[in-house]
Design an enzyme around this catalytic site. Structure first.
Site, PDB file in Angstrom:
ATOM      1  N   GLY A 188     -59.519 -71.607 -46.623  1.00  0.00           N
ATOM      2  CA  GLY A 188     -60.967 -71.845 -46.597  1.00  0.00           C
ATOM      3  C   GLY A 188     -61.503 -72.138 -47.982  1.00  0.00           C
ATOM      4  O   GLY A 188     -60.788 -72.087 -48.984  1.00  0.00           O
ATOM      5  N   ARG A 225     -59.371 -81.076 -42.284  1.00  0.00           N
ATOM      6  CA  ARG A 225     -57.995 -81.127 -42.792  1.00  0.00           C
ATOM      7  C   ARG A 225     -57.032 -80.792 -41.664  1.00  0.00           C
ATOM      8  O   ARG A 225     -57.444 -80.209 -40.652  1.00  0.00           O
ATOM      9  CB  ARG A 225     -57.816 -80.070 -43.885  1.00  0.00           C
ATOM     10  N   ARG A 261     -63.903 -71.640 -53.395  1.00  0.00           N
ATOM     11  CA  ARG A 261     -64.743 -71.944 -54.562  1.00  0.00           C
ATOM     12  C   ARG A 261     -65.513 -73.237 -54.323  1.00  0.00           C
ATOM     13  O   ARG A 261     -65.771 -73.999 -55.239  1.00  0.00           O
ATOM     14  CB  ARG A 261     -63.897 -72.081 -55.801  1.00  0.00           C
ATOM     15  N   GLY A 312     -63.774 -68.067 -57.879  1.00  0.00           N
ATOM     16  CA  GLY A 312     -64.716 -69.004 -57.269  1.00  0.00           C
ATOM     17  C   GLY A 312     -65.157 -70.135 -58.181  1.00  0.00           C
ATOM     18  O   GLY A 312     -65.930 -70.994 -57.768  1.00  0.00           O
ATOM     19  N   ASP A 361     -53.451 -78.062 -46.048  1.00  0.00           N
ATOM     20  CA  ASP A 361     -54.888 -77.919 -46.285  1.00  0.00           C
ATOM     21  C   ASP A 361     -55.407 -79.008 -47.219  1.00  0.00           C
ATOM     22  O   ASP A 361     -56.616 -79.137 -47.404  1.00  0.00           O
ATOM     23  CB  ASP A 361     -55.217 -76.533 -46.862  1.00  0.00           C
ATOM     24  N   ASN A 362     -54.500 -79.783 -47.802  1.00  0.00           N
ATOM     25  CA  ASN A 362     -54.917 -80.881 -48.676  1.00  0.00           C
ATOM     26  C   ASN A 362     -54.639 -82.235 -48.035  1.00  0.00           C
ATOM     27  O   ASN A 362     -54.529 -83.239 -48.726  1.00  0.00           O
ATOM     28  CB  ASN A 362     -54.199 -80.793 -50.028  1.00  0.00           C
TER      29      ASN A 362
HETATM   30  P1  AMP Z   1     -56.574 -76.013 -53.962  1.00  0.00           P
HETATM   31  O1  AMP Z   1     -55.334 -75.760 -54.757  1.00  0.00           O
HETATM   32  O2  AMP Z   1     -57.759 -76.389 -54.837  1.00  0.00           O
HETATM   33  O3  AMP Z   1     -56.358 -76.988 -52.863  1.00  0.00           O
HETATM   34  O4  AMP Z   1     -56.962 -74.609 -53.337  1.00  0.00           O
HETATM   35  C1  AMP Z   1     -56.157 -73.883 -52.442  1.00  0.00           C
HETATM   36  C2  AMP Z   1     -56.926 -72.677 -51.945  1.00  0.00           C
HETATM   37  O5  AMP Z   1     -57.192 -71.770 -53.017  1.00  0.00           O
HETATM   38  C3  AMP Z   1     -58.272 -72.994 -51.337  1.00  0.00           C
HETATM   39  O6  AMP Z   1     -58.505 -72.061 -50.312  1.00  0.00           O
HETATM   40  C4  AMP Z   1     -59.226 -72.771 -52.486  1.00  0.00           C
HETATM   41  O7  AMP Z   1     -60.534 -72.517 -52.070  1.00  0.00           O
HETATM   42  C5  AMP Z   1     -58.602 -71.565 -53.159  1.00  0.00           C
HETATM   43  N1  AMP Z   1     -58.939 -71.490 -54.601  1.00  0.00           N
HETATM   44  C6  AMP Z   1     -58.454 -72.265 -55.604  1.00  0.00           C
HETATM   45  N2  AMP Z   1     -58.975 -71.891 -56.788  1.00  0.00           N
HETATM   46  C7  AMP Z   1     -59.819 -70.854 -56.554  1.00  0.00           C
HETATM   47  C8  AMP Z   1     -60.662 -70.026 -57.362  1.00  0.00           C
HETATM   48  N3  AMP Z   1     -60.759 -70.191 -58.690  1.00  0.00           N
HETATM   49  N4  AMP Z   1     -61.380 -69.055 -56.744  1.00  0.00           N
HETATM   50  C9  AMP Z   1     -61.299 -68.874 -55.418  1.00  0.00           C
HETATM   51  N5  AMP Z   1     -60.530 -69.604 -54.600  1.00  0.00           N
HETATM   52  C10 AMP Z   1     -59.791 -70.592 -55.145  1.00  0.00           C
HETATM   53 MG    MG Z   2     -57.226 -77.759 -51.394  1.00  0.00          MG
END
Ligand code: AMP
Ligand code: MG
Length: 486
Positions: A91, A184, A94, A127, A253-254
């Site tokens: 989910g 996604r 951030r 976040g 998720d991406n």
């Molecule tokens: P991502 O690598 O950006 O695709 O993120 C993968 C997951 O980690 C997603 O659920 C993001 O919302 C969560 N996430 C990544 N960075 C942060 C952060 N700094 N704080 C909270 N959640 C994060």
């Molecule tokens: Mg992502």
């Protein structure tokens, strides 16, 4: 009249139709918001006044701290396989979906923020996001768009004035992102895990109506939706391969349902052509290496098929058979898109001499791989060879006899040099130039970023004065490593 937040008419179709996946939330206060980059043409296309976006109210919209009146930003729930391991609840940890806008072509677009503070999905994370990686997404997503590759867009990056703890304390930032939607593969996985087939049906119908409306006319709309996602992702990944893009973190998720590239983290463009290329520091096994991307996409689509099984047939055995047959189409779609793209890159698009052209493509891949030839500058220099001067391409090879023999066979088919220049970019976001621009921007100098963005905005149009944007990194730059979207 000064346009205010009241003039930003956001719809909330996602939250309305799928409330189970939407947690109402608001952005965390930004101590000292400062606009770093604003995509004015995109703002205009979305009916947003760029001048207003620079005002305190505008920055409030772009950081999620002052949503327009009546707007209900939400954090979206999704699950996902990350490097093969399943996480039932990811989910927006951030990020926030502010709502949907309609663009100049009448298409609904998500307006979404990244780095807007903690949400109920943040788990251990803070976040936040920081300036370097958010500007990186800005540069690369806009470069992809200019290259003609389906992608989310970047509307703006706002520095928040907050120090964010990473390895060191970094300046915080929020990216305002625009997408066809943020549905996604992981959205379907999340819903499937709830066991609520009614919700699964609603999600699929929402996806059909937003992205693949043709599926609604099919005998079996949900199967047609799956087939449409398979086709869209096969076409997308073929485009990545043709341009030399490595996404780096192709977790489920991406991967979008729309077929847009999303979530630019440790992504980068290849220099030397090598299928084993990996940039991401966390991808030690090369799961998401350049050459593995088609397989990774197919694997993700198998996870989508599993999530959609209850929609595909009444009994599981039939559903699996139907899904397997549909997924088998991926390879044909991908090969067709890649082959025709490669024939276009060597100026042999016409159907005449198809077999000869395909053989030339295969032989060329072997040559450039063996000699680690720079992907982007090689294909661009090949049109000069088609115009009679093979030297710029030739000097990239060690195996000169191999190159000469290939070139003789290729020239005999009369390649179209002008058509080649329309599909082989001069400028891609080269790693050393991206790093140079982001380092300067993080230190407060936005000029190198602006110059890089100018070059990337017209990637097929060679312009005097931009020579340094067209050549590979100097050897001193060394091996490039990227870090996840922190
Ligand atoms: P991502 O690598 O950006 O695709 O993120 C993968 C997951 O980690 C997603 O659920 C993001 O919302 C969560 N996430 C990544 N960075 C942060 C952060 N700094 N704080 C909270 N959640 C994060
Ligand atoms: Mg992502």
């Amino acid at each position: 009249m000064t346009p205010g937040t009241a003039t930003v008419a956001l719809d909330h179709r996602f939250a309305r139709e799928l409330p189970e996946l939407a947690v109402p939330w608001q952005g965390e206060e930004a101590p000292q918001p400062r606009l770093l980059v604003l995509n004015e043409p995109l703002a205009h296309d979305l009916g947003l006044d760029p001048a207003w976006l620079t005002t305190p109210e505008g920055l409030g919209l772009l950081t999620g701290t002052r949503p327009p009146e009546g707007a209900t930003p939400v954090a979206q729930a999704y699950a996902g396989h990350q490097f093969g391991g399943y996480s039932p609840q990811l989910g927006d940890g951030r990020a926030l979906l502010l709502g949907e806008l309609v663009d100049g072509s009448g298409r609904p677009r998500d307006l979404h923020l990244k780095g807007s503070g903690r949400t109920p999905f943040s788990r251990g994370g803070d976040g936040f996001a920081v300036v370097g990686p958010m500007l990186r997404e800005h540069v690369i997503s806009e470069a992809m768009h200019a290259l003609g590759i389906p992608t989310t867009r970047s509307l703006a990056v706002v520095a928040t004035g907050r120090g964010v703890r990473r390895e060191s304390v970094q300046p915080g930032a929020v990216l305002a992102r625009v997408a066809a939607s943020h549905l996604r593969v992981g959205s379907f996985q999340f819903v499937r895990a709830t066991g609520d087939d009614g919700l699964l049906r609603r999600l699929a119908d929402h996806a059909i109506s937003r992205h693949h409306p043709g599926a609604a006319e099919a005998d079996h709309p949900h199967l047609a939706l799956f087939e449409a996602v398979v086709a869209a992702q096969a076409a997308l990944v073929a485009q990545w391969m043709l341009v030399g893009f490595v996404h780096g973190v192709m977790n489920t998720d991406n991967m979008t349902i729309s077929g847009e590239t999303i979530d630019y983290g440790p992504c980068a463009f290849i220099d030397a052509f090598d299928p084993a290329t990996v940039f991401s520091s966390i991808d030690a096994d090369g799961r998401y290496s350049y050459g593995n991307q088609p397989l990774a996409a197919e694997w993700n689509l198998a996870r989508l098929a599993e999530a959609m099984l209850p929609l595909l047939a009444d009994d599981e055995e039939t559903a699996v058979a139907v899904a397997t047959e549909a997924l088998q189409e991926f390879r044909g779609h991908y090969s067709a898109a890649w082959s025709s793209g490669m024939r276009a890159k060597i100026g042999l698009s016409g159907s005449a001499g198809d077999d000869a052209a395909s053989q030339l493509v295969r032989d060329l891949v072997a040559l450039v791989q063996a000699d680690h030839v720079d992907h982007t500058s090689f294909f661009r220099s090949l049109s000069t060879a088609a115009r009679g001067d093979a030297e710029p391409a030739r000097r990239l090879f060690l195996d000169l006899a191999g190159f000469d023999a290939w070139t003789r066979r290729w020239l005999a088919l009369a390649p179209d040099a002008d058509a080649m220049d329309r599909v082989n970019p001069v400028y891609v976001p080269r790693n050393h130039l991206v790093e140079e621009a982001l380092t300067a921007a993080t230190d407060g100098d936005l000029d190198p970023l602006a110059r890089l963005m100018d070059a990337l905005a017209e990637p097929y149009d060679a312009r005097p004065g931009l020579e340094r944007y067209a050549v590979p990194a100097p050897d001193s730059f060394g091996r490039y490593q990227t870090f996840c979207g922190t």
